[in-house]
Scaffold this motif. Structure first.
Motif, PDB file in Angstrom:
ATOM      1  N   GLY A  81      25.527  38.990  42.036  1.00  0.00           N
ATOM      2  CA  GLY A  81      25.535  40.271  41.348  1.00  0.00           C
ATOM      3  C   GLY A  81      26.916  40.800  40.997  1.00  0.00           C
ATOM      4  O   GLY A  81      27.041  41.681  40.169  1.00  0.00           O
ATOM      5  N   ARG A  82      27.951  40.252  41.630  1.00  0.00           N
ATOM      6  CA  ARG A  82      29.311  40.722  41.332  1.00  0.00           C
ATOM      7  C   ARG A  82      29.776  40.148  40.003  1.00  0.00           C
ATOM      8  O   ARG A  82      29.319  39.087  39.584  1.00  0.00           O
ATOM      9  CB  ARG A  82      30.276  40.315  42.444  1.00  0.00           C
ATOM     10  N   GLU A  83      30.687  40.851  39.338  1.00  0.00           N
ATOM     11  CA  GLU A  83      31.219  40.384  38.060  1.00  0.00           C
ATOM     12  C   GLU A  83      32.724  40.214  38.145  1.00  0.00           C
ATOM     13  O   GLU A  83      33.429  41.067  38.684  1.00  0.00           O
ATOM     14  CB  GLU A  83      30.873  41.358  36.933  1.00  0.00           C
ATOM     15  N   PHE A  84      33.182  39.077  37.594  1.00  0.00           N
ATOM     16  CA  PHE A  84      34.593  38.736  37.614  1.00  0.00           C
ATOM     17  C   PHE A  84      35.022  38.159  36.272  1.00  0.00           C
ATOM     18  O   PHE A  84      34.224  37.548  35.571  1.00  0.00           O
ATOM     19  CB  PHE A  84      34.888  37.666  38.675  1.00  0.00           C
ATOM     20  N   ALA A  85      36.296  38.317  35.969  1.00  0.00           N
ATOM     21  CA  ALA A  85      36.915  37.572  34.875  1.00  0.00           C
ATOM     22  C   ALA A  85      37.491  36.325  35.544  1.00  0.00           C
ATOM     23  O   ALA A  85      38.340  36.426  36.430  1.00  0.00           O
ATOM     24  CB  ALA A  85      38.011  38.387  34.202  1.00  0.00           C
ATOM     25  N   VAL A  86      37.002  35.151  35.177  1.00  0.00           N
ATOM     26  CA  VAL A  86      37.455  33.903  35.786  1.00  0.00           C
ATOM     27  C   VAL A  86      38.195  33.056  34.762  1.00  0.00           C
ATOM     28  O   VAL A  86      37.918  33.102  33.570  1.00  0.00           O
ATOM     29  CB  VAL A  86      36.296  33.099  36.419  1.00  0.00           C
ATOM     30  N   ARG A  87      39.129  32.276  35.259  1.00  0.00           N
ATOM     31  CA  ARG A  87      39.975  31.421  34.425  1.00  0.00           C
ATOM     32  C   ARG A  87      39.186  30.190  33.988  1.00  0.00           C
ATOM     33  O   ARG A  87      38.601  29.498  34.815  1.00  0.00           O
ATOM     34  CB  ARG A  87      41.187  31.028  35.270  1.00  0.00           C
ATOM     35  N   VAL A  88      39.180  29.934  32.678  1.00  0.00           N
ATOM     36  CA  VAL A  88      38.448  28.786  32.129  1.00  0.00           C
ATOM     37  C   VAL A  88      39.320  28.022  31.144  1.00  0.00           C
ATOM     38  O   VAL A  88      40.261  28.568  30.574  1.00  0.00           O
ATOM     39  CB  VAL A  88      37.142  29.218  31.412  1.00  0.00           C
TER      40      VAL A  88
END
Length: 146
Positions: A81-88
């Motif tokens: 349920g948590r939201e993150f900006a992740v490196r892709v």
């Protein structure tokens, strides 16, 4: 230029995070584990408790700045349920596309045959031309066979 300015999108970092030194230099948005030396280390896959490394604002660093080895880092719990900006990596990402971890980086589940553990789903529909960030909504790890 990053599309996001922070890693922790849901604002729960004050009580859902750990602070450790880094075993090696890490970028914000990288997925990590706590290794046997009690240091944040880049995750090699979906194994054990995963953390999303946050920006080192306490050192004056932003979302595109690498946190040096041996420096303090904040790791947000990767929880459902948590939201993150992740490196892709550069590529095309679609809304609700399943995301896994390969070599510490969030990636779209490959189309090649195999078994992959999903850590969440992309919340963005975007094509990136260089390493960038996408927003994901985490979920309890599940397995998909392609």
């Amino acid at each position: 230029m990053a599309r996001y300015h922070r890693v922790n999108i849901d604002g729960q970092s004050l009580y859902k995070a750990e602070t450790r030194k880094t075993a090696a230099a890490l970028y914000p948005g990288t997925l990590a584990v706590i290794n046997g030396s009690n240091l944040f280390a880049q995750a090699t896959g979906v194994v054990g408790r995963l953390y999303v490394i946050d920006c080192a604002y306490h050192e004056g660093l932003g979302i595109t700045d690498q946190i040096p080895a041996g420096h303090s880092a904040i790791g947000n719990y990767l929880e459902e349920g948590r939201e993150f900006a992740v490196r892709v990596a550069a590529g095309t990402y679609t809304k609700d596309q399943p995301i896994t971890v390969i070599a510490g980086q969030a990636v779209a589940v490959p189309a090649t045959a195999g078994t992959y553990q999903i850590i969440g789903y992309s919340q963005d529909a975007v094509t990136t031309t260089a390493v960038d960030f996408i927003r994901i909504r985490a979920r309890a790890s599940s397995v998909v066979v392609a």
